[in-house]
Every structure is written in C-alpha cells, then in structure tokens.
Design a protein around this motif. Structure first.
Motif, PDB file in Angstrom:
ATOM      1  N   GLY A 167      79.221  20.147 -50.962  1.00  6.64           N
ATOM      2  CA  GLY A 167      78.950  21.307 -51.789  1.00  6.64           C
ATOM      3  C   GLY A 167      78.812  22.597 -51.005  1.00  6.64           C
ATOM      4  N   ARG A 168      77.711  23.295 -51.248  1.00  6.33           N
ATOM      5  CA  ARG A 168      77.485  24.590 -50.627  1.00  6.33           C
ATOM      6  C   ARG A 168      76.627  24.500 -49.377  1.00  6.33           C
ATOM      7  NH1 ARG A 168      75.925  27.795 -56.232  1.00  6.33           N
ATOM      8  NH2 ARG A 168      77.038  26.312 -57.548  1.00  6.33           N
ATOM      9  N   SER A 169      76.277  23.293 -48.958  1.00  5.64           N
ATOM     10  CA  SER A 169      75.576  23.124 -47.687  1.00  5.64           C
ATOM     11  C   SER A 169      76.562  23.190 -46.530  1.00  5.64           C
ATOM     12  CB  SER A 169      74.820  21.788 -47.668  1.00  5.64           C
ATOM     13  OG  SER A 169      73.763  21.799 -48.600  1.00  5.64           O
ATOM     14  N   SER A 170      76.036  23.387 -45.336  1.00  4.75           N
ATOM     15  CA  SER A 170      76.890  23.483 -44.154  1.00  4.75           C
ATOM     16  C   SER A 170      77.608  22.170 -43.897  1.00  4.75           C
ATOM     17  CB  SER A 170      76.058  23.864 -42.930  1.00  4.75           C
ATOM     18  OG  SER A 170      75.600  25.191 -43.034  1.00  4.75           O
ATOM     19  N   ARG A 171      78.785  22.280 -43.285  1.00  4.21           N
ATOM     20  CA  ARG A 171      79.612  21.121 -42.966  1.00  4.21           C
ATOM     21  C   ARG A 171      79.971  21.173 -41.481  1.00  4.21           C
ATOM     22  NH1 ARG A 171      81.791  23.418 -47.287  1.00  4.21           N
ATOM     23  NH2 ARG A 171      83.719  24.029 -46.255  1.00  4.21           N
ATOM     24  N   PRO A 172      79.083  20.718 -40.610  1.00  4.87           N
ATOM     25  CA  PRO A 172      79.397  20.726 -39.176  1.00  4.87           C
ATOM     26  C   PRO A 172      80.698  19.987 -38.891  1.00  4.87           C
ATOM     27  CG  PRO A 172      77.090  20.169 -39.547  1.00  4.87           C
ATOM     28  CD  PRO A 172      77.747  20.164 -40.885  1.00  4.87           C
ATOM     29  N   ALA A 173      81.409  20.437 -37.874  1.00  6.45           N
ATOM     30  CA  ALA A 173      82.722  19.864 -37.572  1.00  6.45           C
ATOM     31  C   ALA A 173      82.633  18.513 -36.877  1.00  6.45           C
ATOM     32  CB  ALA A 173      83.524  20.841 -36.705  1.00  6.45           C
ATOM     33  N   ALA A 174      81.618  18.314 -36.053  1.00  6.23           N
ATOM     34  CA  ALA A 174      81.530  17.093 -35.255  1.00  6.23           C
ATOM     35  C   ALA A 174      81.159  15.893 -36.110  1.00  6.23           C
ATOM     36  CB  ALA A 174      80.500  17.278 -34.147  1.00  6.23           C
ATOM     37  N   VAL A 175      81.860  14.791 -35.924  1.00  5.82           N
ATOM     38  CA  VAL A 175      81.547  13.574 -36.673  1.00  5.82           C
ATOM     39  C   VAL A 175      80.106  13.158 -36.430  1.00  5.82           C
ATOM     40  CG1 VAL A 175      82.092  11.129 -36.930  1.00  5.82           C
ATOM     41  CG2 VAL A 175      83.946  12.781 -36.667  1.00  5.82           C
ATOM     42  N   GLU A 176      79.651  13.249 -35.184  1.00  6.83           N
ATOM     43  CA  GLU A 176      78.314  12.772 -34.851  1.00  6.83           C
ATOM     44  C   GLU A 176      77.192  13.644 -35.402  1.00  6.83           C
ATOM     45  OE1 GLU A 176      80.000  14.932 -31.164  1.00  6.83           O
ATOM     46  OE2 GLU A 176      80.724  13.564 -32.729  1.00  6.83           O
ATOM     47  N   ALA A 177      77.537  14.754 -36.049  1.00 10.81           N
ATOM     48  CA  ALA A 177      76.526  15.624 -36.657  1.00 10.81           C
ATOM     49  C   ALA A 177      76.002  15.067 -37.975  1.00 10.81           C
ATOM     50  CB  ALA A 177      77.106  17.020 -36.886  1.00 10.81           C
ATOM     51  N   TYR A 178      76.468  13.899 -38.373  1.00  3.18           N
ATOM     52  CA  TYR A 178      76.072  13.322 -39.657  1.00  3.18           C
ATOM     53  C   TYR A 178      75.261  12.048 -39.474  1.00  3.18           C
ATOM     54  CZ  TYR A 178      79.239  16.792 -41.489  1.00  3.18           C
ATOM     55  OH  TYR A 178      79.845  17.999 -41.788  1.00  3.18           O
ATOM     56  N   ARG A 179      74.619  11.908 -38.327  1.00  7.27           N
ATOM     57  CA  ARG A 179      73.788  10.733 -38.086  1.00  7.27           C
ATOM     58  C   ARG A 179      72.487  10.861 -38.879  1.00  7.27           C
ATOM     59  NH1 ARG A 179      74.755  11.498 -32.153  1.00  7.27           N
ATOM     60  NH2 ARG A 179      73.910   9.410 -31.845  1.00  7.27           N
ATOM     61  N   MET A 180      71.828   9.731 -39.077  1.00 10.80           N
ATOM     62  CA  MET A 180      70.644   9.693 -39.922  1.00 10.80           C
ATOM     63  C   MET A 180      69.542  10.618 -39.418  1.00 10.80           C
ATOM     64  SD  MET A 180      69.272   8.577 -42.670  1.00 10.80           S
ATOM     65  CE  MET A 180      70.385   7.257 -43.168  1.00 10.80           C
ATOM     66  N   LEU A 181      69.347  10.690 -38.129  1.00 12.64           N
ATOM     67  CA  LEU A 181      68.296  11.559 -37.589  1.00 12.64           C
ATOM     68  C   LEU A 181      68.497  13.008 -38.013  1.00 12.64           C
ATOM     69  CD1 LEU A 181      67.932  10.153 -33.943  1.00 12.64           C
ATOM     70  CD2 LEU A 181      66.510   9.646 -35.950  1.00 12.64           C
ATOM     71  N   ASP A 182      69.743  13.454 -38.088  1.00 13.60           N
ATOM     72  CA  ASP A 182      70.035  14.824 -38.504  1.00 13.60           C
ATOM     73  C   ASP A 182      69.747  15.034 -39.982  1.00 13.60           C
ATOM     74  OD1 ASP A 182      70.930  15.733 -35.966  1.00 13.60           O
ATOM     75  OD2 ASP A 182      72.862  14.756 -36.297  1.00 13.60           O
ATOM     76  N   LEU A 183      70.055  14.038 -40.800  1.00 12.07           N
ATOM     77  CA  LEU A 183      69.825  14.170 -42.237  1.00 12.07           C
ATOM     78  C   LEU A 183      68.334  14.164 -42.564  1.00 12.07           C
ATOM     79  CD1 LEU A 183      72.681  11.820 -43.424  1.00 12.07           C
ATOM     80  CD2 LEU A 183      72.703  14.300 -43.262  1.00 12.07           C
TER      81      LEU A 183
END
Length: 336
Positions: A70-86
């Motif tokens: 949606g309107r949230s940021s979409r970091p380019a790096a695959v590893e930016a979507y790990r659970m610790l980040d969420l």
C-alpha cells in the motif's frame, strides 16, 4: 454490513515514521490502542469491517499497511522484510501514536507478525490476538527444508511444489501475478474462501504442479466469494497494480533469515493474554492442528479460542459480525 469500498468519514489516514521509512495507517475511535496487522495479499483494508466495530466498543482501532504494501515504504532489499524489522515497525507505530502499549491483532502473516511482536516486545504489546494462523514458537528444522520436503518423493505431496517454495525466487511469482493482478487476486481469494474453494477431491491450490502456476488451481468459474464485492476487489487490485507484489512476497523470502535471527528464542512461549480465532475449513488451521494442541505450553495466556465452523481463510471478512463480537468481548475482558 460492509462500509463504503473506499471512503468512511470516520477513518483517519496518516503516515508515521518507522524503520521502514514510513508506515501508512488508518484509525478510528478513541480508547485503548488496538493495532491491526493484515496478511498476504491484503492491506489495511482487510480490517474495514473491524475498525467501526472496535471504535464503537470504546477502542482506538488502527490498521496498518505492513511495509511493502500500500502506502507504506517498500525497501528495495529482500532482507529488509525480516521479522525483526516488522516488529520494529509495529513498535514505531505505537510510539508515533503517542502510546506506550497496545493490543496487537493479526491475520495470516499478520498473526505471525503479531505473535512475534508480543514475544520480542512484551513491554509494548500487552495482549495478542491471532486470526487464522496459530502461533508456533521459533526453532525446529530450517523452514526451506520443511517446505521442500513437502513435495519430495516421500513427502505428503510428491512431485508438487508448495506455494511458499514457489514464492522464494525473486520475480518468479511476480511474473505470474502482475500481468493480471485483479484476476489473480480474485482467484486467490476464491480458492481459500469457504463458499468458493475447490472441493476436497480437487488438486490443492496451495501447491504448484511441475511447470505450472498457482493460478492453474484457482476455481474455474470466476465467482467472487460472497464477502467480496467487485468494488472491494477494485480497492485491493488498485493498490497492488500501483505497488507490484515484490514487497509483499519478500516476507516469504525471509523465513530462513527469521529462523536464524530468532534462534535464541527457540521454543519460547508468548505469555501475554491471547485470543485465537480459526476457520474450520482453513488449511492453516488443519495443517497446524498440532500447534493449536500445544497452546497450553506455547500460549499459556490464552483466554479465548474459537473455531468458526464452515469458515475459510479470510476470517474477519468472511464472518465479520462473529469476528467483531468475539474480538470485542475478548478486548473488553482484558485488564486495562
């Protein structure tokens, strides 16, 4: 009764800072904060029928777009979507809203994110509600090995590829979905809805045949499930047509990283007051029945658990009135 597909004059949209960059959220009501976290492939909009009900019950209901959506940021790096980040994003939202604590409620991947938010930050998340996907503590075999084994010759689905494995290679699932986002979403929602899912004897839509696609196993009649209007489908489709699916799919591409990141929490229970709601026809409930049976050890604070007979995966949209009643009753009984 659903709200207008895209507009509700009681909804307040805002964007708040987070480690992702920004998180878009929609809120309604005032009172104790309830943070609502969606799953795949959805958005804050999957909580459209809960926001007014929670507000009416005296809560500040806040539904977010998870990073990548949606309107949230979409970091380019695959590893930016790990659970610790969420989890860090959820904490940032609570802080940005001027609150110290919240109840976190999630559906599908959102349930997993909610559970780990409660596990890792019990100082912030005082209770947790899980819809559709049971809590399973960190640990066990490496996830990619488990998913690959499901289609191995000796596995339960020999010669087939589990959808989570299918999602792993960047670009592969996108190539199936993005040429016809609306049609794919309609088929995916229908495949996991009680009133439109394939019969038990049909090929399982969670698996891909060799050389095939997930879409091959979606219902062929093109009917939308009863909970989803054409206008509501348009809302979902418009967001994914604008953003693409990579941010959403990158969550699946971090399961082995999560396994490594959370190794120090192997077997750890979530001890806060908890709620679980599952659909009786949902594969998430039936495949993970062992996880539900383990709740006395893994979710010792469980205060309410309900299996909705004849319900599929999209629980809060398929059964909004029942979900709202159970959710508000549980929330009202929590210590404030």
């Amino acid at each position: 009764m659903s709200q207008s597909p895209s507009v509700n004059d009681q909804w307040v949209h805002r964007v708040v800072p987070s480690p992702a960059g920004r998180i878009h959220l929609v809120e309604q009501g005032s009172g104790p904060l309830v943070l609502l976290v969606h799953g795949f492939p959805e958005s804050w909009y999957s909580w459209r029928r809960q926001l007014p009900a929670l507000a009416a019950a005296g809560f500040r209901a806040v539904a977010i777009d998870v990073r990548g959506y949606g309107r949230s940021s979409r970091p380019a790096a695959v590893e930016a979507y790990r659970m610790l980040d969420l989890v860090a994003d959820n904490v940032a939202v609570v802080e940005a809203l001027g609150e110290r604590t919240a109840v976190v409620v999630g559906h599908d991947w959102g349930a997993n994110i909610a559970a780990h938010s409660a596990l890792l930050r019990p100082d912030v998340f005082r209770a947790v509600g899980l819809l559709s996907v049971p809590y399973t503590p960190p640990g066990g075999p490496r996830p990619s090995d488990v998913f690959t084994g499901m289609g191995a010759p000796a596995g339960p689905f020999p010669g087939q590829e589990f959808y989570v494995s299918y999602f792993q290679e960047p670009g592969r699932a996108e190539a199936e979905i993005e040429p016809d986002v609306r049609g794919w979403l309609a088929g995916f929602y229908a495949a996991l809805s009680a009133d439109t899912m394939p019969p038990p004897e049909a090929p399982d839509p969670h698996f891909v045949a060799p050389g095939g696609t997930l879409r091959d196993r979606f219902p062929a009649d093109g009917r939308l499930p009863s909970w989803l209007s054409e206008e509501e489908l348009d809302v979902y489709a418009a967001e994914f047509e604008r953003t693409g699916l990579t941010g959403a799919l990158n969550r699946y591409r971090n399961m082995d990283r999560d396994w490594e990141d959370l190794a120090g929490h192997e077997g750890a229970p979530v001890t806060q007051p908890a709620l679980f709601l599952g659909g009786g026809l949902d594969a998430s409930t039936t495949w993970l029945s062992d996880a539900i049976e383990a709740y006395p050890a893994t979710l010792p604070g469980l205060t309410a658990a309900h299996l909705l007979d004849g319900c599929g995966h999209w629980l809060q949209q398929e059964r909004p009135e029942e979900t709202n009643r159970l959710l508000t009753e549980w929330l009202a009984a929590l210590p404030r």
